[in-house]
Write an enzyme that holds these catalytic residues in place. Sequence first.
Site, PDB file in Angstrom:
ATOM      1  N   CYS A 114      34.604  35.999  37.264  1.00  0.00           N
ATOM      2  CA  CYS A 114      35.645  36.371  36.317  1.00  0.00           C
ATOM      3  C   CYS A 114      36.231  37.746  36.655  1.00  0.00           C
ATOM      4  CB  CYS A 114      35.105  36.292  34.891  1.00  0.00           C
ATOM      5  SG  CYS A 114      36.359  36.094  33.633  1.00  0.00           S
ATOM      6  N   HIS A 115      36.016  38.766  35.811  1.00  0.00           N
ATOM      7  CA  HIS A 115      36.530  40.110  36.057  1.00  0.00           C
ATOM      8  C   HIS A 115      35.601  40.955  36.937  1.00  0.00           C
ATOM      9  CE1 HIS A 115      39.146  39.029  32.694  1.00  0.00           C
ATOM     10  NE2 HIS A 115      39.931  40.042  33.046  1.00  0.00           N
TER      11      HIS A 115
END
Length: 181
Positions: A114-115
């Site tokens: 994800c991030h």
Amino acid sequence: MTDTNTTARTVAFLVATEGIEQVELTEPWKAVEQAGHRPVLVSTESGEVQAFNHLDKADTFPVDVTVAEAEVGDYDALVLPGGVANPDALRTDADAVSFVRTFVESGKPVAAICHAPWTLAEADVVRDRTLTSWPSLQTDLRNAGATWEDRELVVDDNLITSRNPDDLPAFTNALTDALRG
């Protein structure tokens, strides 16, 4: 179910003190345990970390060791869970960035979802590598020299990356496969 064909490995899960997307911590953690390995929670501070379900507070988890005390040589793999605030905080912590850089350079598996690739970019380890992430990071990753692809899973040598919680099955399978060696 434990995989009896492998030696037990120790896996560092590096997080900031808050903002961790809970499922991106707990699902890989569970997969590591079910494969017969030992997960260790590493954070920027001792005590507990606060996970989130998107923007809502979720559970807290006890820190096993601070990143300032952690040694790359003590771990066989590194997992970087996402959440927006988590990697944003990690990339401002010099010890965390150094730990990630050294881990990637060691050639051991590093899984980021994800991030979390923001921390990889800050550690300057994505140049000439192919990876994926949450879509909003693609410009940052390209600016750091990476090739970004919109796929559920990208494995480039020792880097394992995925886009979001929907990709967790592929992400955890790639992580446990890497732990098998």
